[in-house]
Every structure is written in C-alpha cells, then in structure tokens.
Write an enzyme that holds these catalytic residues in place. Structure first.
Site, PDB file in Angstrom:
ATOM      1  N   THR A  74      -8.182   3.545   8.417  1.00 20.20           N
ATOM      2  CA  THR A  74      -9.564   2.743   8.430  1.00 20.20           C
ATOM      3  C   THR A  74      -9.574   2.116   9.749  1.00 20.20           C
ATOM      4  OG1 THR A  74      -9.039   2.327   6.255  1.00 20.20           O
ATOM      5  CG2 THR A  74     -10.777   1.051   7.161  1.00 20.20           C
ATOM      6  N   HIS A 100       0.777   6.285   1.908  1.00 25.29           N
ATOM      7  CA  HIS A 100       1.855   7.147   2.647  1.00 25.29           C
ATOM      8  C   HIS A 100       2.683   7.800   2.055  1.00 25.29           C
ATOM      9  CE1 HIS A 100      -1.188   6.905   5.792  1.00 25.29           C
ATOM     10  NE2 HIS A 100      -0.612   5.448   6.138  1.00 25.29           N
ATOM     11  N   HIS A 112      -5.827   3.404  -1.691  1.00 28.16           N
ATOM     12  CA  HIS A 112      -7.261   4.021  -1.121  1.00 28.16           C
ATOM     13  C   HIS A 112      -7.551   5.184  -1.605  1.00 28.16           C
ATOM     14  CE1 HIS A 112      -9.832   4.306   2.704  1.00 28.16           C
ATOM     15  NE2 HIS A 112     -10.760   4.473   1.770  1.00 28.16           N
ATOM     16  N   ASN A 121       0.931  -1.174  -0.194  1.00 25.54           N
ATOM     17  CA  ASN A 121       0.050  -0.070   0.037  1.00 25.54           C
ATOM     18  C   ASN A 121       0.960   1.088  -0.005  1.00 25.54           C
ATOM     19  OD1 ASN A 121      -1.466   2.209   1.111  1.00 25.54           O
ATOM     20  ND2 ASN A 121      -3.019   0.830   1.716  1.00 25.54           N
ATOM     21  N   HIS A 140       1.923   1.005   5.975  1.00 25.68           N
ATOM     22  CA  HIS A 140       2.639   1.962   6.773  1.00 25.68           C
ATOM     23  C   HIS A 140       4.081   1.266   7.237  1.00 25.68           C
ATOM     24  CE1 HIS A 140       3.780   3.985  10.474  1.00 25.68           C
ATOM     25  NE2 HIS A 140       3.043   4.901  10.074  1.00 25.68           N
ATOM     26  N   HIS A 146      -3.579  -4.653   7.852  1.00 27.80           N
ATOM     27  CA  HIS A 146      -3.747  -3.454   8.857  1.00 27.80           C
ATOM     28  C   HIS A 146      -3.049  -3.579   9.871  1.00 27.80           C
ATOM     29  CE1 HIS A 146      -5.733   0.371   9.298  1.00 27.80           C
ATOM     30  NE2 HIS A 146      -5.389   0.143  10.773  1.00 27.80           N
ATOM     31  N   GLY A 147      -1.865  -2.611  10.267  1.00 29.84           N
ATOM     32  CA  GLY A 147      -0.900  -2.749  11.245  1.00 29.84           C
ATOM     33  C   GLY A 147      -0.104  -3.877  11.394  1.00 29.84           C
ATOM     34  N   ARG A 149      -9.678   8.102  -1.015  1.00 31.31           N
ATOM     35  CA  ARG A 149     -10.571   8.105   0.047  1.00 31.31           C
ATOM     36  C   ARG A 149     -11.366   9.469  -0.411  1.00 31.31           C
ATOM     37  NH1 ARG A 149      -8.912   6.423   5.442  1.00 31.31           N
ATOM     38  NH2 ARG A 149     -10.496   7.813   6.009  1.00 31.31           N
ATOM     39  N   GLU A 159     -11.154  -9.463   3.339  1.00 33.97           N
ATOM     40  CA  GLU A 159      -9.857  -9.234   3.857  1.00 33.97           C
ATOM     41  C   GLU A 159     -10.102  -9.010   5.312  1.00 33.97           C
ATOM     42  OE1 GLU A 159      -7.353  -6.121   2.137  1.00 33.97           O
ATOM     43  OE2 GLU A 159      -6.607  -5.505   4.036  1.00 33.97           O
ATOM     44  N   ARG A 205      -7.364  12.921   0.682  1.00 30.56           N
ATOM     45  CA  ARG A 205      -6.203  13.288   1.470  1.00 30.56           C
ATOM     46  C   ARG A 205      -4.984  12.749   1.160  1.00 30.56           C
ATOM     47  NH1 ARG A 205      -7.291  10.110   7.196  1.00 30.56           N
ATOM     48  NH2 ARG A 205      -9.392  10.893   7.023  1.00 30.56           N
ATOM     49  N   GLU A 254      -8.752   0.266  -2.862  1.00 26.39           N
ATOM     50  CA  GLU A 254      -9.484   0.193  -1.501  1.00 26.39           C
ATOM     51  C   GLU A 254     -10.423   1.423  -1.813  1.00 26.39           C
ATOM     52  OE1 GLU A 254      -7.031   0.752   1.881  1.00 26.39           O
ATOM     53  OE2 GLU A 254      -5.913  -1.122   1.707  1.00 26.39           O
TER      54      GLU A 254
HETATM   55  N1  PXP Z   1      -5.804  -3.139   4.211  1.00 28.12           N
HETATM   56  C1  PXP Z   1      -7.021  -2.105   4.350  1.00 28.12           C
HETATM   57  C2  PXP Z   1      -8.189  -2.411   3.945  1.00 28.12           C
HETATM   58  C3  PXP Z   1      -6.547  -0.986   4.736  1.00 28.12           C
HETATM   59  O1  PXP Z   1      -7.444  -0.038   4.859  1.00 28.12           O
HETATM   60  C4  PXP Z   1      -5.276  -0.734   4.966  1.00 28.12           C
HETATM   61  C5  PXP Z   1      -4.836   0.832   5.515  1.00 28.12           C
HETATM   62  O2  PXP Z   1      -5.066   1.886   4.663  1.00 28.12           O
HETATM   63  C6  PXP Z   1      -4.314  -1.571   4.950  1.00 28.12           C
HETATM   64  C7  PXP Z   1      -4.652  -2.947   4.636  1.00 28.12           C
HETATM   65  C8  PXP Z   1      -2.814  -1.283   5.282  1.00 28.12           C
HETATM   66  O3  PXP Z   1      -2.656  -0.975   6.749  1.00 28.12           O
HETATM   67  P1  PXP Z   1      -1.291  -0.629   7.091  1.00 28.12           P
HETATM   68  O4  PXP Z   1      -0.971   0.897   6.443  1.00 28.12           O
HETATM   69  O5  PXP Z   1      -1.396  -0.422   8.542  1.00 28.12           O
HETATM   70  O6  PXP Z   1      -0.221  -1.624   6.967  1.00 28.12           O
END
Ligand code: PXP
Length: 244
Positions: A101, A10, A43, A7, A214, A191-192, A45, A151, A49, A70
């Site tokens: 999210t 950022h 994503h 992703n 991230h 995520h995370g 949005r 997911e 942003r 996304e």
């Molecule tokens: N999957 C989804 C659906 C998300 O919304 C995000 C955050 O944009 C991620 C994965 C990636 O999360 P992270 O940036 O915490 O790795």
C-alpha cells in the site's frame, strides 16, 4: 496502553509463491498471539496475491485477540467483510501494480463511497479505521464520514533519507495524532515500522495501536514468530514508559 497488531500477510506471500499449503498465516497468527500480539492484521487484496478468503474465515474462528481486516472499497470485499465480521476493518487504497500500500486513502475524493462503506461496516458491529496520510483535511473528512479511528501512514517517516526529513515527518505524525485525538478519533499508525524506527512512534501518547508486518515476519525467519513479536512488543511498551 498501546496495542501491537501483527500483520501476517507475508507469511501467505511465501506460501503463494509455491501455491502450497505452508507456511500457513493462520499458524503464524497463533504464534504471534503466543508472543504477545494484541491483534492480528491481514489484507485481503483484490488480486488475492497473499491472504485468501479461507485464511480470514479461519482467523475469525481461531484468533482470540482483535482481528483487523485491511480492505479496499471494492464491493465484493465489502460484502465479504460484512459477512465475516472482523473486530476492526481498516480501509486502504489499492492499486494492482503496487508492491504494497503506497499511500493513504483519499477520503476527501471518495467521500460518498467511504461514507456508505463505513455505515455498512459499522452496522455489522465492526470498528472502522481509515488508513490516511497525516493531513488535517483527511482527518476532518474521516470524522465526517463516521469512521471511529484513523491509521496514519508512517511510510514517509520510515523511508526518510536524512535527519531533517525524518524529524519533519515525525512532527507531522505527532501533530496529526493530537488533532485526530481531539476530534474524538482513535489513533493507529503503521507501514514501514521496524525494530529501529518504531520507538519515536510508539512514544506518541495518543497512539493506541501499531500495525506492523514486514519487519516482524523478516525477523521471524531467523528467531521464530513468537520471539520476533515478543521483541517488538518489548520495544513499544518500553517507549511508553521511558526510564523503565
Ligand atoms: N498498516 C496498513 C494499513 C498496511 O497496508 C500495511 C501494509 O500491509 C501495514 C500497516 C504494515 O506495513 P509493514 O508491512 O510495512 O509493516
């Protein structure tokens, strides 16, 4: 086989901080590909942003691995997705004030709208995934509305503050992965996730795709995107072949 979706939101966050032209998330995506990414995730949005429509259009042209968009259920975003036709669309909940999210999509609550959007995206040849909590009711409903993948939100696992909670959240993800796989859904997670906590998730045999942003972008600041992706890819591939 497990895919790594990188992703690059950022990278666009840094660009938008100055409303400048660099750093370009499209360039970052090319570097991620060279580092071994199996997919690029962005994503778009509603408040724009970070990622802009221009980014998604260019990525659609240039990315040679899977492009995963996304997106929320907002009508203008759905129309945009149907026009641009990413390989994959992941429907996520979206609140304007959130930093990222914060939870899974409530498919049960928004069943009619989700079903309509899933149908429209699928008609355009897009594989549809729903970003949900590891919850049986949500999985069942995802299947009923016609999604091909789910997911699972790994945020509660990633942010667990003690070993018991960590193990409990991991168990929930393991059970949910089994359940979804048996229901005929492709299983993704994200995520995370970072270089330390990804191992246990990548080791779940039903998981076909991880989406990570991230931690990879953070590491890329110091070692470069190619290397940051290479390192993550190595960790997740090793987790699939213990002892290798
Ligand atoms: N999957 C989804 C659906 C998300 O919304 C995000 C955050 O944009 C991620 C994965 C990636 O999360 P992270 O940036 O915490 O790795």
């Amino acid at each position: 086989m497990i895919r790594l979706g990188v992703n690059v939101d950022h990278v666009a966050t840094v660009r938008q901080a100055r409303r400048a032209r660099e750093p370009d998330p499209v360039w970052a995506a090319m570097e991620a590909q060279l580092g071994g990414a199996d997919g690029i995730t962005v994503h778009l949005r509603e408040d724009r942003r970070h990622i802009q429509e221009r980014d998604v259009r260019l990525l659609r042209e240039l990315v040679s691995v899977r492009l995963n968009l996304e997106m929320s259920l907002a009508e203008d975003i759905v129309k945009f997705a149907c026009e641009v036709r990413p390989d994959e669309a992941t429907i996520v909940p979206e609140r304007r004030q959130e930093l990222t999210t914060e939870g899974g999509l409530d498919v049960v609550r928004h069943e009619d709208r989700v079903q309509e959007v899933v149908e429209r995206l699928r008609q355009r040849g897009i594989l549809v995934s729903l970003f949900i909590e590891p919850d049986v009711r949500q999985i069942e409903c995802a299947r009923l509305v016609g999604a091909q993948a789910v997911e699972f939100h790994t945020g509660r696992y990633a942010h667990a503050t003690n070993p018991d909670e960590h193990q409990q959240e991991l168990e929930a993800l393991i059970q949910a992965a089994r359940y979804a796989h048996e229901a005929g859904l492709h299983v993704h997670m994200g995520h995370g996730l970072n270089y330390a906590n990804v191992c246990a998730i990548a080791a779940i045999s039903q998981v076909e795709e991880l989406n990570i942003g991230h931690s990879i972008v953070a590491r890329a600041i110091f070692v470069g995107m190619r290397q940051a992706v290479r390192e993550m890819k190595e960790i997740i591939c090793r987790a699939r072949r213990p002892g290798a």
